[in-house]
Design a protein around this motif. Structure first.
Motif, short mmCIF file in Angstrom:
data_model
loop_
_atom_site.label_atom_id
_atom_site.label_comp_id
_atom_site.label_asym_id
_atom_site.label_seq_id
_atom_site.Cartn_x
_atom_site.Cartn_y
_atom_site.Cartn_z
N PHE A 1 -5.58 -4.68 0.59
CA PHE A 1 -4.30 -4.13 0.16
C PHE A 1 -4.54 -2.78 -0.50
O PHE A 1 -5.61 -2.53 -1.07
N THR A 2 -3.59 -1.91 -0.38
CA THR A 2 -3.74 -0.57 -0.91
C THR A 2 -3.55 -0.56 -2.43
O THR A 2 -2.88 -1.43 -2.99
N TYR B 1 -4.40 7.74 1.16
CA TYR B 1 -3.52 7.44 2.28
C TYR B 1 -2.10 7.84 1.92
O TYR B 1 -1.54 7.33 0.95
N CYS B 2 -1.52 8.75 2.68
CA CYS B 2 -0.15 9.19 2.46
C CYS B 2 0.77 8.33 3.31
O CYS B 2 0.81 8.48 4.54
N SER B 3 1.50 7.42 2.69
CA SER B 3 2.40 6.53 3.41
C SER B 3 3.78 7.17 3.50
O SER B 3 4.20 7.89 2.59
N PHE C 1 -1.30 -1.23 9.81
CA PHE C 1 -0.82 -1.19 8.43
C PHE C 1 0.57 -1.82 8.39
O PHE C 1 1.38 -1.60 9.30
N LEU C 2 0.86 -2.58 7.32
CA LEU C 2 2.16 -3.21 7.19
C LEU C 2 2.70 -3.01 5.77
O LEU C 2 2.18 -3.59 4.82
N PRO C 3 3.74 -2.17 5.60
CA PRO C 3 4.38 -2.05 4.28
C PRO C 3 5.35 -3.19 4.03
O PRO C 3 6.12 -3.57 4.91
N LEU C 4 5.31 -3.75 2.81
CA LEU C 4 6.19 -4.84 2.41
C LEU C 4 6.80 -4.51 1.06
O LEU C 4 6.10 -3.99 0.18
N LEU D 1 -2.37 -4.05 4.02
CA LEU D 1 -1.04 -4.36 3.52
C LEU D 1 -0.69 -3.43 2.37
O LEU D 1 -1.48 -3.25 1.44
N GLU D 2 0.50 -2.84 2.45
CA GLU D 2 1.01 -1.99 1.39
C GLU D 2 2.01 -2.82 0.60
O GLU D 2 3.09 -3.15 1.10
#
Length: 478
Positions: free
Chosen positions: A41-42, A105-107, A260-263, A282-283
């Motif tokens: 996780f980030t 990491y720039c999301s 990558f998966l943002p939640l 996972l973000e």
């Protein structure tokens, strides 16, 4: 096609542990992302600073190389300050010294804000601390010339699973590919952007349309990208619906590139589903969200050894995982391969066992009044509860903040002292770090399905319905 032929191939940033997976495989996997072990996780930041912790404390909790997540809305409004600093040639590391030695990491999406991305006529807008700002390929490339971030998520219009029409979903897929082309072309042709190594993630949109998601995967995979971020998920959709889309997307993406998966939450239940569906990064803001509510995570991440040797049959595992995994006969989405199930030393569950599985307990169920019930939660300690006021024991024996008693933390929360949140974030991040280490261990050992089933049976509970605070009582006139 002509532009695609001119672009150089993307440099590999991800290596899967073990044998190569054939295309279409949907299973948990471990790997190495630029020196960082996955699944992971980030380390989410706010204004490019750790949430509630000093940088040196974060280093002690998340040891080793890590991936710091800097939402584009946070770094966009600070590029002028970075450009003006004496060490601007180093990019982000010259201005934020605490980020040196780790990946940045720039999301495009900020998991702490809902929503954080807004559609527009020509480009999207993102939430910043100074209001909404438009961000397209030109703005992103201009920012990257100054900041020199390691990994950058390409822009994409966020389309949630519910409440969006098909026209908007199609537009989001088309736009994501067009913006990706612009960024890759600028990366190859602009001397400033080509002077250092950085990597681009393609956005995968499509809302709840499986065929549209597969089309988005095919379009993004045809360009030289370093990975993918899966958008439109992690909002209010049920886990069963999310699982169907994750299965369709991960089976359609190249297995050699990271996902990558943002939640917007990222609870352990959501993490297990994503890992089982082949997500690598996972973000999520869940550890800090729980701390903000005065909760300490106290679930166990260590599965007893007897659970591995107990001879639990696959029907019980399938029943425990029914809330996380889509059924075998999901529409156009590919079902988990027999090889993935064999990794755990289990035979494939018979169709009858899957059909008779109970309603997904971790998904959204209907409450008696018709409203959706909350998802399953995990074991946690509510330190504001009356039981903690005179409890002088630690949160847990292995907590990094065990020298502070529950009673002391309860007192800090009651007087709204910031130290309470800092200590709880410290504890919760430690728990999550150990939880992910256990997940990686069981993926390597081929026992991740049994581990997830044990976790769902023993470490989850019904989430209490949180009531909105009412108005303050009126003062009585003296």
């Amino acid at each position: 096609a002509e532009l695609r032929a001119k672009l150089p191939p993307a440099k590999p940033i991800f290596k899967i542990a073990g044998a190569e997976r054939p295309p279409g495989t949907v299973e948990a996997r471990t790997g190495d992302l630029l020196g960082v072990e996955t699944p992971m996780f980030t380390a989410l930041t706010s204004r490019c600073l750790p949430l509630n912790l000093r940088p040196e404390v974060l280093d002690s909790v998340l040891q080793g190389p890590r991936l710091n997540q800097l939402p584009v809305g946070d770094v966009l409004i600070r590029q002028d300050r970075v450009a003006a600093c004496p060490e601007s040639e180093e990019g982000f590391g010259g201005f934020w010294h605490h980020l040196r030695g780790n990946l940045a990491y720039c999301s495009f999406r900020n998991p702490r804000q809902n929503p954080s991305v807004h559609g527009g006529d020509t480009v999207c807008s993102v939430e910043t601390h100074g209001g909404r700002k438009k961000v397209g390929p030109k703005e992103l490339c201009s920012m990257q010339k100054v900041l020199r971030l390691n990994i950058v998520a390409a822009p994409a219009e966020e389309v949630p699973m519910e409440g969006c029409g098909n026209r908007r979903s199609v537009r989001a897929v088309t736009r994501a590919v067009d913006w990706l082309k612009e960024i890759l072309q600028a990366k190859a042709e602009d001397p400033q952007l080509a002077s250092f190594d950085w990597h681009v993630l393609a956005g995968i949109q499509g809302s709840g349309d499986v065929k549209l998601r597969q089309k988005a995967c095919a379009a993004a995979s045809s360009w030289p990208v370093s990975g993918f971020w899966i958008g439109g998920l992690g909002y209010e959709e049920a886990l069963a619906i999310r699982g169907k889309i994750l299965q369709a997307v991960t089976s359609a993406l190249p297995p050699s590139l990271p996902r990558f998966l943002p939640l917007n939450s990222g609870s352990p239940v959501e993490v297990l589903q994503a890992v089982l569906m082949g997500v690598d990064v996972l973000e999520l803001p869940y550890p800090t969200q729980a701390a903000d509510k005065g909760s300490a995570l106290v679930f166990s991440w260590e599965m007893p050894q007897e659970e591995l040797s107990s001879g639990e049959d696959s029907a019980e595992v399938a029943e425990a995982l029914a809330a996380l995994l889509p059924p075998k006969d999901v529409g156009d989405a590919a079902a988990p391969s027999a090889e993935a199930k064999a990794n755990d030393g289990e035979a494939a569950a018979p169709a009858a066992a899957v059909a008779k599985a109970p309603e997904p307990s971790a998904g959204k169920r209907k409450a008696p009044d018709g409203a959706p019930a909350p998802m399953l939660s995990v074991k946690q300690l509510k330190l504001k509860s009356p039981e903690c006021r005179e409890d002088f024991g630690p949160i847990s024996p292995d907590s990094p903040v065990k020298r502070y008693s529950r009673a002391y933390l309860c007192h800090l929360l009651e007087v709204r002292e910031l130290l309470a949140t800092m200590l709880l974030v410290h504890h919760n991040l430690y728990v999550y770090s150990e939880f992910f280490a256990a997940v990686r261990h069981h993926v390597r050992q081929g026992s991740i399905r049994r581990y997830a089933a044990w976790f769902m049976r023993t470490q989850t509970c019904e989430a209490p319905v949180e009531q909105a605070p009412g108005p303050a009582p009126k003062r009585k006139k003296g």
